[in-house]
Design a protein around this motif. Structure first.
Motif, PDB file in Angstrom:
ATOM      1  N   GLY A  55       6.259 -42.170   5.882  1.00 50.13           N
ATOM      2  CA  GLY A  55       4.909 -42.699   6.059  1.00 50.13           C
ATOM      3  C   GLY A  55       3.928 -42.100   5.080  1.00 50.13           C
ATOM      4  O   GLY A  55       3.019 -42.782   4.572  1.00 50.13           O
ATOM      5  N   LEU A  56       4.107 -40.802   4.781  1.00 52.43           N
ATOM      6  CA  LEU A  56       3.243 -40.135   3.806  1.00 52.43           C
ATOM      7  C   LEU A  56       3.421 -40.768   2.427  1.00 52.43           C
ATOM      8  O   LEU A  56       2.434 -41.054   1.728  1.00 52.43           O
ATOM      9  CB  LEU A  56       3.588 -38.645   3.766  1.00 52.43           C
ATOM     10  CG  LEU A  56       2.736 -37.750   2.870  1.00 52.43           C
ATOM     11  CD1 LEU A  56       1.315 -37.655   3.407  1.00 52.43           C
ATOM     12  CD2 LEU A  56       3.360 -36.357   2.778  1.00 52.43           C
ATOM     13  N   ALA A  57       4.680 -40.991   2.028  1.00 53.88           N
ATOM     14  CA  ALA A  57       4.959 -41.607   0.731  1.00 53.88           C
ATOM     15  C   ALA A  57       4.382 -43.026   0.656  1.00 53.88           C
ATOM     16  O   ALA A  57       3.746 -43.406  -0.339  1.00 53.88           O
ATOM     17  CB  ALA A  57       6.464 -41.627   0.478  1.00 53.88           C
ATOM     18  N   LEU A  58       4.584 -43.791   1.719  1.00 54.66           N
ATOM     19  CA  LEU A  58       4.047 -45.151   1.747  1.00 54.66           C
ATOM     20  C   LEU A  58       2.519 -45.148   1.731  1.00 54.66           C
ATOM     21  O   LEU A  58       1.887 -45.987   1.081  1.00 54.66           O
ATOM     22  CB  LEU A  58       4.551 -45.885   2.988  1.00 54.66           C
ATOM     23  CG  LEU A  58       6.042 -46.248   3.001  1.00 54.66           C
ATOM     24  CD1 LEU A  58       6.432 -46.820   4.362  1.00 54.66           C
ATOM     25  CD2 LEU A  58       6.347 -47.244   1.892  1.00 54.66           C
ATOM     26  N   GLY A  59       1.921 -44.200   2.472  1.00 53.48           N
ATOM     27  CA  GLY A  59       0.468 -44.122   2.507  1.00 53.48           C
ATOM     28  C   GLY A  59      -0.121 -43.785   1.153  1.00 53.48           C
ATOM     29  O   GLY A  59      -1.131 -44.376   0.726  1.00 53.48           O
ATOM     30  N   VAL A  60       0.493 -42.825   0.447  1.00 51.13           N
ATOM     31  CA  VAL A  60       0.001 -42.461  -0.882  1.00 51.13           C
ATOM     32  C   VAL A  60       0.207 -43.628  -1.848  1.00 51.13           C
ATOM     33  O   VAL A  60      -0.661 -43.925  -2.690  1.00 51.13           O
ATOM     34  CB  VAL A  60       0.705 -41.188  -1.382  1.00 51.13           C
ATOM     35  CG1 VAL A  60       0.342 -40.903  -2.828  1.00 51.13           C
ATOM     36  CG2 VAL A  60       0.332 -39.993  -0.505  1.00 51.13           C
ATOM     37  N   TYR A  61       1.350 -44.300  -1.725  1.00 53.03           N
ATOM     38  CA  TYR A  61       1.598 -45.476  -2.573  1.00 53.03           C
ATOM     39  C   TYR A  61       0.526 -46.541  -2.332  1.00 53.03           C
ATOM     40  O   TYR A  61      -0.024 -47.121  -3.276  1.00 53.03           O
ATOM     41  CB  TYR A  61       2.981 -46.053  -2.287  1.00 53.03           C
ATOM     42  CG  TYR A  61       3.268 -47.323  -3.060  1.00 53.03           C
ATOM     43  CD1 TYR A  61       3.603 -47.267  -4.410  1.00 53.03           C
ATOM     44  CD2 TYR A  61       3.169 -48.567  -2.454  1.00 53.03           C
ATOM     45  CE1 TYR A  61       3.844 -48.429  -5.137  1.00 53.03           C
ATOM     46  CE2 TYR A  61       3.402 -49.732  -3.156  1.00 53.03           C
ATOM     47  CZ  TYR A  61       3.745 -49.663  -4.504  1.00 53.03           C
ATOM     48  OH  TYR A  61       3.978 -50.816  -5.204  1.00 53.03           O
ATOM     49  N   ALA A  62       0.209 -46.785  -1.053  1.00 52.31           N
ATOM     50  CA  ALA A  62      -0.820 -47.776  -0.734  1.00 52.31           C
ATOM     51  C   ALA A  62      -2.167 -47.358  -1.314  1.00 52.31           C
ATOM     52  O   ALA A  62      -2.933 -48.209  -1.811  1.00 52.31           O
ATOM     53  CB  ALA A  62      -0.923 -47.938   0.776  1.00 52.31           C
ATOM     54  N   ALA A  63      -2.477 -46.063  -1.272  1.00 55.59           N
ATOM     55  CA  ALA A  63      -3.736 -45.587  -1.841  1.00 55.59           C
ATOM     56  C   ALA A  63      -3.767 -45.789  -3.351  1.00 55.59           C
ATOM     57  O   ALA A  63      -4.804 -46.173  -3.931  1.00 55.59           O
ATOM     58  CB  ALA A  63      -3.934 -44.106  -1.499  1.00 55.59           C
ATOM     59  N   LEU A  64      -2.624 -45.545  -4.015  1.00 51.86           N
ATOM     60  CA  LEU A  64      -2.540 -45.768  -5.456  1.00 51.86           C
ATOM     61  C   LEU A  64      -2.700 -47.242  -5.804  1.00 51.86           C
ATOM     62  O   LEU A  64      -3.349 -47.604  -6.804  1.00 51.86           O
ATOM     63  CB  LEU A  64      -1.212 -45.230  -5.993  1.00 51.86           C
ATOM     64  CG  LEU A  64      -1.027 -43.712  -5.959  1.00 51.86           C
ATOM     65  CD1 LEU A  64       0.399 -43.329  -6.298  1.00 51.86           C
ATOM     66  CD2 LEU A  64      -2.006 -43.032  -6.918  1.00 51.86           C
ATOM     67  N   VAL A  65      -2.113 -48.097  -4.975  1.00 46.17           N
ATOM     68  CA  VAL A  65      -2.244 -49.540  -5.190  1.00 46.17           C
ATOM     69  C   VAL A  65      -3.693 -49.971  -5.040  1.00 46.17           C
ATOM     70  O   VAL A  65      -4.230 -50.753  -5.854  1.00 46.17           O
ATOM     71  CB  VAL A  65      -1.340 -50.318  -4.218  1.00 46.17           C
ATOM     72  CG1 VAL A  65      -1.678 -51.816  -4.235  1.00 46.17           C
ATOM     73  CG2 VAL A  65       0.125 -50.116  -4.577  1.00 46.17           C
ATOM     74  N   LEU A  66      -4.358 -49.462  -4.008  1.00 53.84           N
ATOM     75  CA  LEU A  66      -5.769 -49.803  -3.809  1.00 53.84           C
ATOM     76  C   LEU A  66      -6.628 -49.321  -4.975  1.00 53.84           C
ATOM     77  O   LEU A  66      -7.557 -50.016  -5.407  1.00 53.84           O
ATOM     78  CB  LEU A  66      -6.273 -49.186  -2.496  1.00 53.84           C
ATOM     79  CG  LEU A  66      -5.734 -49.824  -1.209  1.00 53.84           C
ATOM     80  CD1 LEU A  66      -6.163 -49.016   0.009  1.00 53.84           C
ATOM     81  CD2 LEU A  66      -6.230 -51.275  -1.080  1.00 53.84           C
ATOM     82  N   ARG A  67      -6.322 -48.132  -5.494  1.00 52.74           N
ATOM     83  CA  ARG A  67      -7.074 -47.638  -6.652  1.00 52.74           C
ATOM     84  C   ARG A  67      -6.852 -48.533  -7.857  1.00 52.74           C
ATOM     85  O   ARG A  67      -7.796 -48.854  -8.597  1.00 52.74           O
ATOM     86  CB  ARG A  67      -6.650 -46.201  -6.984  1.00 52.74           C
ATOM     87  CG  ARG A  67      -7.472 -45.592  -8.117  1.00 52.74           C
ATOM     88  CD  ARG A  67      -7.034 -44.193  -8.481  1.00 52.74           C
ATOM     89  NE  ARG A  67      -5.703 -44.184  -9.081  1.00 52.74           N
ATOM     90  CZ  ARG A  67      -5.134 -43.092  -9.606  1.00 52.74           C
ATOM     91  NH1 ARG A  67      -5.773 -41.939  -9.546  1.00 52.74           N
ATOM     92  NH2 ARG A  67      -3.934 -43.162 -10.140  1.00 52.74           N
TER      93      ARG A  67
END
Length: 495
Positions: A55-67
């Protein structure tokens, strides 16, 4: 050495080694039930850690995508592993797991914190990462990435945890895993307790092994003991409002002797006026009383600790012992050591060693001094006891007369820390509810010595014993030993 004739046969070698100490209990971790439970807990925690890291990896990935969306950059699936694992995951994942562990997110299912705690823990992780980055002059390319990652990781971890919870619960049901309970209560209260537990939904299914009523009667208590031995239930649920305090204590002690957790089902009034550690139950509030730590490994650790410390003190302190022995011998007639018959673990009698602090015929003179007793309850204490010698007063004030009990510790009859063993005269005057203190090895020091010593009422002393037994750990032993030193040097309550 003067001694009294034992009123019971001497203990066997196994008994002398403290085999009845409830914390040793069948080398608890090697019995089938605890092994299965430990394996299940390890798998559960392992699965949760995997879910959290994913979940941490997916969450950081989602944050990078949003950026990337905000800045109009091209989004690549490889963005996670190109800028992720090698750079931040080895650092971020262990911190997250440790913070989650401290926050109770890996506790057993019924005690595990919910989604709100996940968000709070991630905020703490973010602050740690931010502090580390500022301290190492790390260049944060986007300041908004951290709070965004907190939010997306909380959503991802929450979703994965919810999925894990549903799958694990269904898997346990398929395997037929149940919470096996014995219910204790009276009449309608017992029937109502069983109905509420059976009607509950959403958790592990329960199986009521047996119900037991009117445990005030000896035959019912004997039946309960037989059921605990034969059925080995997971828990005993007690409707405590039906019984007097002494009966409740008796049932709790009986369950703890068999390594069974007790959960109390209080009345509505009791919930309103008492504080307790609330455990979300099966359809009604339950308050859990766990038995004293039944870990064979921890008990062995305690025993090794006792042997090493006692052995070192005996060897290194031998010259000092010889000086004390000479002082006792020169001060008054009689032997240097005194064997005091005491009651130890399992209510068995043993000979506790002490440097003699009284005149040789002190035991014969006690009856004539009973009227001058200044202690409450079964204890016998006189501040200005005429039988105490001059050297004896000094030894008692500094508790140096207790040093020979290190030999009892080496023999396995005592521990460095535990409930203080009582003389035969005092033990004979105990009430039944006092006797839970004999579930564990007696100690040279304990909460008595650091909480007022002889100045406390006897019932208060027994409650201190209960506090020690219920909250025992090897670290509590170390803490008590350290705190005993200033208590002894101050002479507070010693006579």
């Amino acid at each position: 050495m003067p001694t009294e004739a034992p009123s019971r046969p001497p203990a066997s070698a196994a008994e002398a080694a403290g085999s009845d100490d409830v914390r040793r209990s069948r080398v608890y971790l090697l019995s089938r039930g605890p092994v299965v439970g430990l394996l299940r807990r390890a798998l559960s925690v392992g699965a949760l850690i995997l879910a959290d890291v994913a979940g941490l990896a997916l969450g950081v990935y989602a944050a990078l995508v949003l950026r990337a969306l905000v800045y109009g950059d091209t989004i690549y699936w490889s963005i996670l592993w190109e800028t992720g694992p090698a750079e931040w995951l080895p650092f971020l994942a262990p911190i997250t797991v440790l913070v989650f562990l401290q926050s109770g997110l890996y506790a057993p299912r019924e005690r595990r914190a919910g989604a709100g705690r996940v968000l709070g823990a991630l905020v703490l992780v973010a602050l740690i990462v931010l502090a580390f980055g500022l301290g190492t002059d790390y260049d944060f390319s986007t300041t908004g990435l951290i709070p965004t990652a907190v939010a997306t990781s909380a959503l991802a971890i929450g979703a994965l945890r919810a999925a894990y919870g549903s799958i694990a619960l269904e898997f346990l049901r398929v395997l037929g895993v149940r919470r096996r309970l014995i219910l204790v209560g009276e009449g309608e209260t017992l029937a109502d307790l069983e109905r509420q537990l059976r009607a509950a939904r959403g958790g592990i299914e329960i199986e009521v092994v047996e119900t037991v009523s009117d445990v005030r009667r000896p035959e019912s208590l004997e039946r309960l003991a037989a059921l605990l031995e034969a059925e080995r239930p997971d828990e005993l649920v007690l409707a405590e409002a039906d019984f007097a305090e002494e009966t409740v204590l008796g049932v709790v002690q009986l369950a703890h002797r068999h390594g069974v957790k007790v959960k109390l089902a209080p009345s509505t009034t009791e919930i309103l006026v008492h504080e307790g550690e609330y455990v979300p139950g099966q359809g009604l509030p339950l308050f859990e009383l766990r038995p004293p730590l039944l870990s064979g490994v921890a008990w062995v650790t305690k025993r090794v600790f006792d042997l090493v410390v006692a052995g070192l003190v005996v060897v290194l302190g031998l010259p000092f012992w010889l000086l004390l022995a000479a002082a006792v011998k020169l001060d008054s007639r009689g032997p240097v050591l005194y064997v005091d018959r005491r009651i130890g673990v399992g209510e068995r009698e043993f000979g506790m060693l002490k440097f003699r602090t009284m005149v040789a015929d002190a035991a014969e003179r006690q009856d004539e001094l009973e009227d001058e007793n200044e202690a409450s309850g079964p204890l016998f204490k006189i501040r200005e006891d005429p039988r105490v010698t001059r050297v004896g007063k000094l030894l008692r004030r500094l508790s140096l007369d207790e040093l020979p009990q290190l030999v009892n510790v080496l023999r396995g009859q005592m521990s460095l820390v535990g409930p203080r063993p009582l003389p035969l005269r005092d033990h004979a005057m105990l009430d039944d509810w006092h006797k839970a203190r004999y579930l564990v090895l007696p100690g040279m020091t304990g909460l008595w010595q650091i909480s007022g010593r002889s100045g406390l009422e006897f019932d208060d002393l027994v409650r201190l014993d209960f506090t020690y037994i219920e909250n025992w750990s090897i670290w509590s032993d170390v803490s008590i030993i350290v705190r005993t030193i200033p208590a002894v040097l101050s002479g507070r309550g010693a006579y």
